[in-house]
Design an enzyme around this catalytic site. Structure first.
Site, mmCIF file in Angstrom:
data_model
loop_
_atom_site.group_PDB
_atom_site.id
_atom_site.type_symbol
_atom_site.label_atom_id
_atom_site.label_comp_id
_atom_site.label_asym_id
_atom_site.label_seq_id
_atom_site.Cartn_x
_atom_site.Cartn_y
_atom_site.Cartn_z
ATOM 1 N N HIS A 187 0.964 -1.241 0.148
ATOM 2 C CA HIS A 187 0.123 -0.070 -0.062
ATOM 3 C C HIS A 187 0.965 1.426 0.074
ATOM 4 O O HIS A 187 1.832 1.305 0.761
ATOM 5 C CB HIS A 187 -0.910 0.090 1.130
ATOM 6 C CG HIS A 187 -2.005 0.785 1.205
ATOM 7 N ND1 HIS A 187 -2.090 2.302 1.194
ATOM 8 C CD2 HIS A 187 -3.476 0.684 0.740
ATOM 9 C CE1 HIS A 187 -3.085 2.699 1.242
ATOM 10 N NE2 HIS A 187 -3.979 1.844 0.895
ATOM 11 N N GLU A 203 -7.924 -5.193 0.329
ATOM 12 C CA GLU A 203 -8.470 -6.127 -0.785
ATOM 13 C C GLU A 203 -8.376 -7.678 -0.369
ATOM 14 O O GLU A 203 -9.131 -8.221 -1.201
ATOM 15 C CB GLU A 203 -7.610 -5.681 -2.079
ATOM 16 C CG GLU A 203 -7.695 -4.393 -2.630
ATOM 17 C CD GLU A 203 -9.182 -3.783 -2.964
ATOM 18 O OE1 GLU A 203 -10.192 -4.206 -2.423
ATOM 19 O OE2 GLU A 203 -9.056 -3.338 -4.152
#
Ligand code: ACO
Length: 364
Positions: free
Chosen positions: A248, A303
């Site tokens: 991320h 996710e």
């Protein structure tokens, strides 16, 4: 200059704060753990929009739920006749196409309209792909429950509704991510709420942003059994592939939404069945990433467990990004209004690296 604008603060916002060092997400003063699983979608919209989106001035969360219901009906009547034109498109492209059919001047409540339209269109497109007729919304239903009913034609279980609401709460807003930034750039030109949301959706579509959960399931399917994980992961990394659901730009520790979503997945039968394999793969991926990319601080992102929740809700993989967009639209709308009321036209500079004109030409 910073490639990818990494570390650059581009806007002020009162909506959400992503603390990547401490793994903390705040939505308007509340930790995400206080919200997800406790608030339904209308409550999250009310939390995000109050005092920011004039469309809900003076409304309670219950009023927002009622308004979303009325707008779902309006969106169904307006957009479902256009469904056939989305025939050759993916579900994400179909959502993009049908939302863009809404005019910016068509409604004096464009935020409610587009937020209500997203699940109506997504459900109708999923059904169309399966050869089924669209199902009209029921205005009096809770928003997530009505989406699940529009998908299947059956009343959803309370666990499914809670899990979907928990997922939607985790992704409703998340700082200055790529799609929200895109939406704010468009809003800063005063192009309108619908145009801003459509542009934001285009940015969400990419696999580096909102397109990862489908490939997460593909990865779990390919691995099949925890014993195969090491060989599979090593081969992917050797090919230079990225492992979906990990890494991320902001979070340098575990994404706080991952655990919230693991709880939601566990509450659903087929989600719970997937968890042992997912946990085993997650542990091996993290070990490999640490060894393969030392110092990069790559951890599990939202996710990874999103994929398990959406699969357990029996959604097709192709619908995962549109279902994400159904919630993030609430964030995009809030940012759009915030940008319009507080922001200037977003117009940065570029550093020119091309050739300069020859002096003789320049003088002519
Ligand atoms: N698997 C393998 N390697 C990775 C991964 C990954 N998932 N993520 C980053 N890396 C590597 C990069 O190859 C890079 O290595 P290098 O420096 O040796 O070239 C290093 O880690 C740093 O990566 P960046 O590209 O600088 O990280 P960035 O901040 O640009 O990327 C991103 C963040 C796009 C999310 C990335 O981690 C990724 O591609 N993840 C997989 C896709 C994914 O899960 N997307 C969903 C994100 S959550 C969301 O948007 C809702």
């Amino acid at each position: 200059m910073s490639d990818g604008l990494e570390g650059v603060i581009a806007v002020h916002t009162c909506l959400s704060d992503v603390d990547g060092e401490n793994g903390r997400l705040i939505l308007r003063g509340h930790l995400i753990e206080e919200i997800a699983g406790r608030m339904d979608f209308a409550e999250v919209v009310h939390l995000l929009w109050r005092d920011v989106v004039p469309e809900v001035d003076g409304m309670t969360a219950a009023d927002v739920g009622t308004a979303l219901g009325a707008h779902r009906q309006r969106a169904f009547e307006r957009l479902v006749p256009l469904l056939a034109h989305a025939g050759g498109l993916t579900i994400t492209e179909g959502l993009r196409f049908l939302l863009s059919a809404l005019g910016d001047g068509e409604s004096d409540t464009p935020g409610l309209y587009v937020t209500a339209a997203a699940p109506v269109i997504t459900a109708a497109l999923v059904r169309m792909r399966a050869g089924d007729e669209p199902i009209a919304p029921k205005a009096s239903n809770e928003h997530a429950a009505d989406f699940l009913r529009m998908l299947t034609g059956k009343p959803p279980t309370p666990e499914s509704v809670t899990a979907l609401n928990a997922y939607w709460a985790t992704v409703a807003d998340h700082g200055m991510n790529a799609s929200t930034f895109t939406g704010r750039v468009i809003a800063s030109t005063k192009a309108g709420v619908i145009s801003s949301v459509v542009g934001a959706l285009c940015a969400l579509k990419g696999p580096l942003h909102g397109g990862a959960p489908g490939p997460v399931l593909d990865m779990l399917d390919d691995i099949g059994n925890a014993e195969n994980a090491d060989v599979w992961i090593a081969a992917e990394l050797a090919k230079g592939e990225r492992l979906m659901g990990f890494g991320h730009r902001i979070y340098k520790v575990r994404d706080p939404r991952a655990d919230v979503l693991k709880v939601a997945a566990r509450s659903l039968k087929s989600g719970a069945n997937r968890i042992p394999l997912a946990e085993a793969v997650e542990a091996r991926v993290l070990a490999y990433l640490k060894a393969h990319k030392p110092g990069r601080r790559l951890d599990t992102n939202v996710e990874f467990y999103t994929a398990l929740v959406l699969e357990a809700l029996a959604l097709p993989r192709e619908a995962f990004t549109p279902v994400f967009a159904c919630a993030r639209t609430a964030g995009w709308v809030a940012h759009c209004y915030e940008q319009i009321s507080e922001g200037r036209l977003i117009r940065p500079l570029s550093a020119y690296t091309g050739p300069m004109p020859e002096v003789a030409h320049a003088q002519v």
